[in-house]
Every structure is written in structure tokens, then in C-alpha cells.
Write a protein that holds these residues in place. Structure first.
Motif, PDB file in Angstrom:
ATOM      1  N   ASP A  78      51.224 -91.495 -50.982  1.00 54.38           N
ATOM      2  CA  ASP A  78      50.601 -91.679 -49.673  1.00 54.38           C
ATOM      3  C   ASP A  78      50.068 -93.115 -49.589  1.00 54.38           C
ATOM      4  OD1 ASP A  78      49.348 -91.488 -47.229  1.00 54.38           O
ATOM      5  OD2 ASP A  78      47.667 -90.283 -47.976  1.00 54.38           O
ATOM      6  N   GLY A  81      47.240 -93.756 -47.050  1.00 53.98           N
ATOM      7  CA  GLY A  81      45.969 -93.233 -47.548  1.00 53.98           C
ATOM      8  C   GLY A  81      45.346 -94.150 -48.582  1.00 53.98           C
ATOM      9  N   SER A  85      41.779 -96.102 -48.075  1.00 53.51           N
ATOM     10  CA  SER A  85      40.661 -95.881 -48.997  1.00 53.51           C
ATOM     11  C   SER A  85      40.457 -97.046 -49.957  1.00 53.51           C
ATOM     12  CB  SER A  85      40.908 -94.603 -49.799  1.00 53.51           C
ATOM     13  OG  SER A  85      42.021 -94.779 -50.670  1.00 53.51           O
TER      14      SER A  85
END
Length: 140
Positions: A78, A81, A85
Motif C-alpha cells: 500500500d 498508505g 503515514s
């Protein structure tokens, strides 16, 4: 295997060589299968010629992709993602502990993970040639 897979500057994704013409390569996009010419003026780089900086020297991209494949059990990463983050560097550090933190940028890591996802979607599971490994072992 990675020698036949190319990245063309300015074009997203990866392509594979289908044929050669005079001053051009006929390439096919991985995934879509769309064919088009890559001209002499295009900056074309074979994935087999790419290496990443590590503290112990340059590590070929195929070896790093094999490590990524082993770490993620052949599943997709991912990437969005990880970018959101701010976990790209920590995810890469878990795979290649001795990467050169000064010369490997987050954009390089993002590109590596994106290429990995493209290759996995297209059925690639081995990224280094067995003959290359055997030749390196014999040389040592």
C-alpha cells in the motif's frame, strides 16, 4: 529477466521490449498491453541496470526486489498508505537495513515499491537470474 523491463522517463509505469527497429524500440506496457515506439530521444533505462546505494556498495535492483517480495510474501504494498503515514523510509529500512540514508530519497523508495507492485500484478515472482547468482558465487 529485468533487462527486458524498461522505465521510460516521462511515462508512468513499466514497459517490456517487444521488438527493435532502426532507432526505436517497440515496447508494450505492463498491464494494459498497449504497444508503442520508444525513440532514440526518449530516456530509456533497463531495470537490470539499476542499483540502489547501500553502505556496503551498490546493490542491484533485482536483489532488492527479491527482498521486498520475501518481506511482503508476494503481496502488493500500500504505497499511498505508506506515503500518507510517512512510513516509506521505515518500511524500506526493514527490508534493506544498510541503505545509504543520504543518497536514497523517499521518491526512490516510492518508485521502487510502485515498480514492485506493477511487476507483481503482471506475474513476476523472481527478480534475479540464477546464472547471475551462480557467477557471483563462483567469483567470490
Amino acid at each position: 529477466m529485468l533487462r527486458q523491463i524498461l522505465s521510460i522517463t516521462g511515462k508512468p509505469g513499466l514497459v517490456k521490449i517487444v521488438s527493435q527497429g532502426k532507432g526505436t524500440l517497440i515496447v508494450e506496457e505492463l498491464g494494459t498491453g498497449k504497444r508503442f515506439p520508444a525513440h532514440v530521444r526518449d530516456k530509456v533505462v533497463s531495470l537490470g541496470d539499476i542499483a540502489m546505494y547501500t553502505e556496503s556498495g551498490d546493490t542491484p535492483l533485482g536483489e532488492i526486489l527479491d527482498k521486498v517480495y520475501a518481506k511482503y510474501d508476494g503481496k502488493e504494498i500500500d504505497v499511498k498508505g505508506l506515503v500518507a503515514s510517512k512510513g516509506l523510509r521505515s518500511a524500506f529500512e526493514a527490508i534493506v537495513e544498510d541503505y545509504d540514508r543520504d543518497r536514497v530519497y523517499e521518491n526512490d523508495i516510492k518508485k521502487l515499491f510502485t515498480w514492485y507492485n506493477i511487476l507483481i500484478k503482471n506475474g513476476f515472482t523472481k527478480f534475479t537470474e540464477e546464472e547471475e547468482k551462480e557467477a557471483e558465487t563462483a567469483a567470490e
